[in-house]
Each structure stands twice: as C-alpha cells, then as structure tokens.
Design an enzyme around this catalytic site. Structure first.
Site, PDB file in Angstrom:
ATOM      1  N   CYS A 118      -2.246 150.187  28.342  1.00  0.00           N
ATOM      2  CA  CYS A 118      -0.830 150.329  27.927  1.00  0.00           C
ATOM      3  C   CYS A 118      -0.694 151.084  26.602  1.00  0.00           C
ATOM      4  O   CYS A 118       0.414 151.484  26.248  1.00  0.00           O
ATOM      5  CB  CYS A 118      -0.161 148.974  27.823  1.00  0.00           C
ATOM      6  SG  CYS A 118      -0.267 148.012  29.339  1.00  0.00           S
ATOM      7  N   HIS A 251       6.046 149.878  23.225  1.00  0.00           N
ATOM      8  CA  HIS A 251       5.577 149.626  24.586  1.00  0.00           C
ATOM      9  C   HIS A 251       6.493 148.596  25.237  1.00  0.00           C
ATOM     10  O   HIS A 251       6.872 147.599  24.614  1.00  0.00           O
ATOM     11  CB  HIS A 251       4.136 149.127  24.553  1.00  0.00           C
ATOM     12  CG  HIS A 251       3.641 148.700  25.900  1.00  0.00           C
ATOM     13  ND1 HIS A 251       3.789 149.480  27.013  1.00  0.00           N
ATOM     14  CD2 HIS A 251       3.027 147.555  26.309  1.00  0.00           C
ATOM     15  CE1 HIS A 251       3.296 148.850  28.055  1.00  0.00           C
ATOM     16  NE2 HIS A 251       2.817 147.683  27.662  1.00  0.00           N
ATOM     17  N   ASN A 281       6.926 146.702  33.131  1.00  0.00           N
ATOM     18  CA  ASN A 281       5.854 147.285  32.322  1.00  0.00           C
ATOM     19  C   ASN A 281       5.152 148.364  33.146  1.00  0.00           C
ATOM     20  O   ASN A 281       4.469 148.046  34.119  1.00  0.00           O
ATOM     21  CB  ASN A 281       4.881 146.172  31.924  1.00  0.00           C
ATOM     22  CG  ASN A 281       3.754 146.666  31.034  1.00  0.00           C
ATOM     23  OD1 ASN A 281       3.574 147.866  30.853  1.00  0.00           O
ATOM     24  ND2 ASN A 281       2.996 145.736  30.507  1.00  0.00           N
TER      25      ASN A 281
HETATM   26  N1  ACO Z   1       7.517 132.491  38.116  1.00  0.00           N
HETATM   27  C1  ACO Z   1       7.689 131.174  37.873  1.00  0.00           C
HETATM   28  N2  ACO Z   1       6.831 130.471  37.128  1.00  0.00           N
HETATM   29  C2  ACO Z   1       5.779 131.133  36.596  1.00  0.00           C
HETATM   30  C3  ACO Z   1       5.569 132.518  36.818  1.00  0.00           C
HETATM   31  C4  ACO Z   1       6.489 133.189  37.606  1.00  0.00           C
HETATM   32  N3  ACO Z   1       6.383 134.501  37.868  1.00  0.00           N
HETATM   33  N4  ACO Z   1       4.446 132.866  36.168  1.00  0.00           N
HETATM   34  C5  ACO Z   1       3.967 131.776  35.531  1.00  0.00           C
HETATM   35  N5  ACO Z   1       4.784 130.718  35.808  1.00  0.00           N
HETATM   36  C6  ACO Z   1       4.665 129.345  35.351  1.00  0.00           C
HETATM   37  C7  ACO Z   1       3.258 128.964  34.946  1.00  0.00           C
HETATM   38  O1  ACO Z   1       2.502 128.581  36.053  1.00  0.00           O
HETATM   39  C8  ACO Z   1       3.518 127.812  33.995  1.00  0.00           C
HETATM   40  O2  ACO Z   1       3.747 126.666  34.768  1.00  0.00           O
HETATM   41  P1  ACO Z   1       3.243 125.226  34.273  1.00  0.00           P
HETATM   42  O3  ACO Z   1       3.961 124.980  32.978  1.00  0.00           O
HETATM   43  O4  ACO Z   1       3.665 124.324  35.382  1.00  0.00           O
HETATM   44  O5  ACO Z   1       1.773 125.352  34.091  1.00  0.00           O
HETATM   45  C9  ACO Z   1       4.825 128.183  33.315  1.00  0.00           C
HETATM   46  O6  ACO Z   1       5.426 129.193  34.156  1.00  0.00           O
HETATM   47  C10 ACO Z   1       4.633 128.734  31.924  1.00  0.00           C
HETATM   48  O7  ACO Z   1       3.620 129.717  31.967  1.00  0.00           O
HETATM   49  P2  ACO Z   1       3.200 130.492  30.669  1.00  0.00           P
HETATM   50  O8  ACO Z   1       2.117 131.456  30.995  1.00  0.00           O
HETATM   51  O9  ACO Z   1       2.948 129.500  29.577  1.00  0.00           O
HETATM   52  O10 ACO Z   1       4.554 131.270  30.340  1.00  0.00           O
HETATM   53  P3  ACO Z   1       4.904 132.116  29.089  1.00  0.00           P
HETATM   54  O11 ACO Z   1       6.129 131.600  28.468  1.00  0.00           O
HETATM   55  O12 ACO Z   1       3.726 132.347  28.199  1.00  0.00           O
HETATM   56  O13 ACO Z   1       5.289 133.501  29.756  1.00  0.00           O
HETATM   57  C11 ACO Z   1       4.340 135.681  30.038  1.00  0.00           C
HETATM   58  C12 ACO Z   1       4.306 134.225  30.470  1.00  0.00           C
HETATM   59  C13 ACO Z   1       5.695 136.238  30.403  1.00  0.00           C
HETATM   60  C14 ACO Z   1       3.246 136.442  30.749  1.00  0.00           C
HETATM   61  C15 ACO Z   1       4.143 135.712  28.506  1.00  0.00           C
HETATM   62  O14 ACO Z   1       2.991 135.009  28.123  1.00  0.00           O
HETATM   63  C16 ACO Z   1       4.040 137.110  27.997  1.00  0.00           C
HETATM   64  O15 ACO Z   1       4.988 137.855  27.999  1.00  0.00           O
HETATM   65  N6  ACO Z   1       2.876 137.505  27.509  1.00  0.00           N
HETATM   66  C17 ACO Z   1       2.680 138.846  27.014  1.00  0.00           C
HETATM   67  C18 ACO Z   1       1.879 139.546  27.980  1.00  0.00           C
HETATM   68  C19 ACO Z   1       2.501 140.769  28.561  1.00  0.00           C
HETATM   69  O16 ACO Z   1       3.646 141.103  28.406  1.00  0.00           O
HETATM   70  N7  ACO Z   1       1.634 141.438  29.242  1.00  0.00           N
HETATM   71  C20 ACO Z   1       1.938 142.646  29.875  1.00  0.00           C
HETATM   72  C21 ACO Z   1       0.700 143.456  29.930  1.00  0.00           C
HETATM   73  S1  ACO Z   1      -0.081 143.579  28.444  1.00  0.00           S
HETATM   74  C22 ACO Z   1       0.670 144.644  27.613  1.00  0.00           C
HETATM   75  O17 ACO Z   1       1.280 145.505  28.147  1.00  0.00           O
HETATM   76  C23 ACO Z   1       0.577 144.471  26.154  1.00  0.00           C
END
Ligand code: ACO
Length: 324
Positions: A118, A251, A281
C-alpha cells in the site's frame, strides 16, 4: 537542478461496483456474517469496485495511464521512465510496467515495478523524483495499480470487506521550479507478520498461503504512529509548517486511521481527501486515485501544497510533499 513536477493525473476503476449490502448478502450464502453497519462504522467503506475475472492489473493500469497522459498533454513516446507499483502483477515476469509500456506503444523508456504494497505509489513517486532530480529522466509515468480481489480470502470477513481494485497514475516532468519538494521512505521488515501474503511459486505450484493475512489492530497502531512521524519529518526537512499544507492525500485504508492522523497533525477536516468510502482500500492505487479525484473535481489547484502518504505491508511507509 531539475525538480519533478506533476503535470497530469488519471484514474481507472473497473465498472462493477459492489456495495456493502451486496457483499454481505453474498457472504451470507456461505454462512459468513457481516453487515453494512459493521463495515461502515469500523472502516468508512460503503462500496468497492471489483474487476471481472480475467481482468489484469496491466489493463487497469493502462487505462489510468492513458487518462494521465491525456490530462498532461504528453504522448507515450515522450516518456523515458515508467514505474509501476503493484503487489498483484500480471506475471512473475516481465514487470507489469513493461506490459503497460507495450500497450501504450512506448519503446525505450526504462520500465520497472516497485513492490511496497500500500506504500507502493509513494515509493514509486519518490523513485521517479530521484531519477528526474539526478538528470536521469525528463518525463516519467508513475502508476499504482492492483487487482487485490485476486489475493483476498473471500471466506475471511476480517479482510475481504476492506479492499477493492483500481489504478491511478501521474505524469511527471523535469522543471526548474518545484514540483516535489521532498520525500521520505521507511520500512521495518521485522513487522512483516502483521500484513502479508506469504505464498510462493515452486516447481510451478503455489506453496504457502497465497492470500492476504492481517493483524488489523497491529496495522492500525503501526500506521498512525509511522505516518504521523513521517509527515512531521518530511515537512521539517522541506522547511514547511504542517499548517501550510493545502491538501492531505493519505493512503485510503480506513477512515478512522485517516481521521486520527488528520487530528494528530492538526489538519482541518476540509483539507483531507477521502475516497475510501467509494473505492475501499485499493493498495498501491489508493493515493493516485484520491489525488486524481481531487484534481479533477477542482479541489487541488496549481501552486497548492499536497502531502501524500502511503503505508502498508513490509511494513513500509512514506511521504511525498509536492507543490502542484
Ligand atoms: N463483519 C462483522 N464482524 C467482523 C468483521 C466483519 N467484516 N470482521 C471482523 N469482525 C468481528 C471480529 O470477529 C470481532 O468479533 P469478536 O469481538 O466476537 O471477536 C469483532 O468484529 C472486532 O474485531 P476487531 O478486529 O477487533 O475489529 P476492529 O475494531 O479492530 O476493526 C479493522 C477491524 C477494521 C480491520 C481495524 O482493525 C482496522 O482498520 N485496522 C487497520 C488495518 C487496515 O486498514 N488494513 C488495511 C490494509 S493495511 C493498509 O493498507 C495500511
């Protein structure tokens, strides 16, 4: 000494738009639960563009490149450098940059790919800037292009809802006035585990895991810290105060990361370009697509100061500060 000036931009998104509701309904047929509410609240993503099966990165890249060349008023034959950032190349080799070169009808320009996930576009832009500043190129095409849908595990709801396909491009030309003021690139390979697609081809067979895997929370933390430091450092080196920045083009991974960064850097919300809601993304394509959108709708004007930032697998991150 020459500077590199952005003289044109272009973007291309595959026509098929998949809304959160459509994606949730499709995943539900495989007993995978997600919802528009979850995706929107956690990421800001409302829809993504997905390439049809068989559509390749070089095809998307060539469309974006044509639009950027057209915008710049430059013929493909004038290019002496083509750098393409992607993690989803058409082939193991030749590079996707060479495939795009052939489709554009250019012969002779140096053409190669950059792999920084990315951060790829920012890495490619900084590389082209260095070529131009050193007098090794005069007219460069820099592209970020991905068909990320091909490396997603569509049974993993924690990653498959986050990404889309697309391509963005800019044309750079040597100029007496800046242009790109400064760039800073960084990486920390010891963090590879938090975001990777650790597959390999051996004896014609894929070994390992060819799909993207991510520790979302670790990526979130690493992204905000590294990008805040990088923005401060590139502005300091260029002798520019953060409040002089007219447009912030980060990004486009997650609107929460973008908002957090904007607040941390003290940048007003109106100065931040956001396309993640419409594109999701698109990895290396996200920054040039956002830049192009804001140039074409008249927000980014000639003479304005733009901070572009990439962050992603590697772990990699970087900033480019440019006077338009
Ligand atoms: N739909 C519904 N529930 C979901 C989904 C989904 N698509 N995905 C995960 N969950 C659930 C999980 O299983 C978890 O359930 P649990 O509490 O019963 O265990 C709950 O949602 C919370 O999951 P988390 O991973 O803790 O959620 P978080 O608030 O951290 O959000 C996310 C996840 C959106 C990926 C976040 O961590 C994030 O934005 N991280 C940055 C990473 C990113 O943007 N990466 C893109 C590529 S990297 C880059 O480009 C830099």
């Amino acid at each position: 000494m020459s500077y590199a000036k952005i003289i044109g931009s272009g973007g291309y998104l595959p026509p098929r738009v998949v809304s959160n509701d459509e994606l949730a309904a499709e995943l539900a047929t495989r007993q995978i639960e997600t919802s528009d509410t979850w995706i929107t609240e956690r990421t800001g993503i409302r829809q993504r563009h997905i390439a049809e099966p068989g559509v390749t990165t070089s095809q998307l890249a060539t469309e974006a490149a044509r639009r950027a060349l057209d915008d710049a008023g430059v013929n493909a034959e004038e290019l002496d450098l083509i750098i393409l950032a992607t993690s989803t190349p058409d082939y193991i080799f030749p590079s996707t940059a060479c495939l795009v070169q052939a489709k554009l009808g250019n012969k002779g320009a140096a053409a190669f790919d950059v792999q920084a996930v990315c951060s790829g576009f920012v890495y490619a832009l900084a590389t082209a800037d260095a070529f131009i500043r050193a007098g090794r190129a005069k007219t460069a095409l820099v592209i970020g292009a991905e068909v990320f849908s091909g490396i997603l595990d569509w049974n993993d709801r924690s990653t498959c809802v986050l990404f889309g396909d697309g391509a963005g491009a800019v044309v750079l030309r040597a100029a007496e006035e800046p242009g790109i003021l400064d760039a800073q690139l960084n990486a920390d390979g010891s963090q590879m585990k938090i975001l990777h697609a650790a597959g390999n081809v051996v004896g014609g067979q894929v070994t390992g895991d060819p799909f993207l895997r991510m520790d979302g929370q670790a990526v979130f933390k690493m992204a905000v810290t590294s990008l805040a430091n990088s923005a401060q450092s590139v502005c300091e080196r260029a002798g520019v105060a953060l409040d002089e920045i007219d447009w912030f083009v980060p990004h486009q991974a997650n609107v929460r990361i973008i908002n957090f960064l904007g607040r941390k850097l003290g940048l007003a919300e109106e100065k931040v370009v956001v396309t993640v809601d419409k594109h999701a993304n698109t990895s290396a394509a996200s920054v040039p697509l956002a830049l192009d959108a804001a140039r074409r709708d008249g927000r980014i004007q000639p003479g304005q100061l733009v901070l572009m930032q990439g962050v992603g697998g590697g772990f990699t991150w970087g900033s480019v500060l440019a006077r338009m």
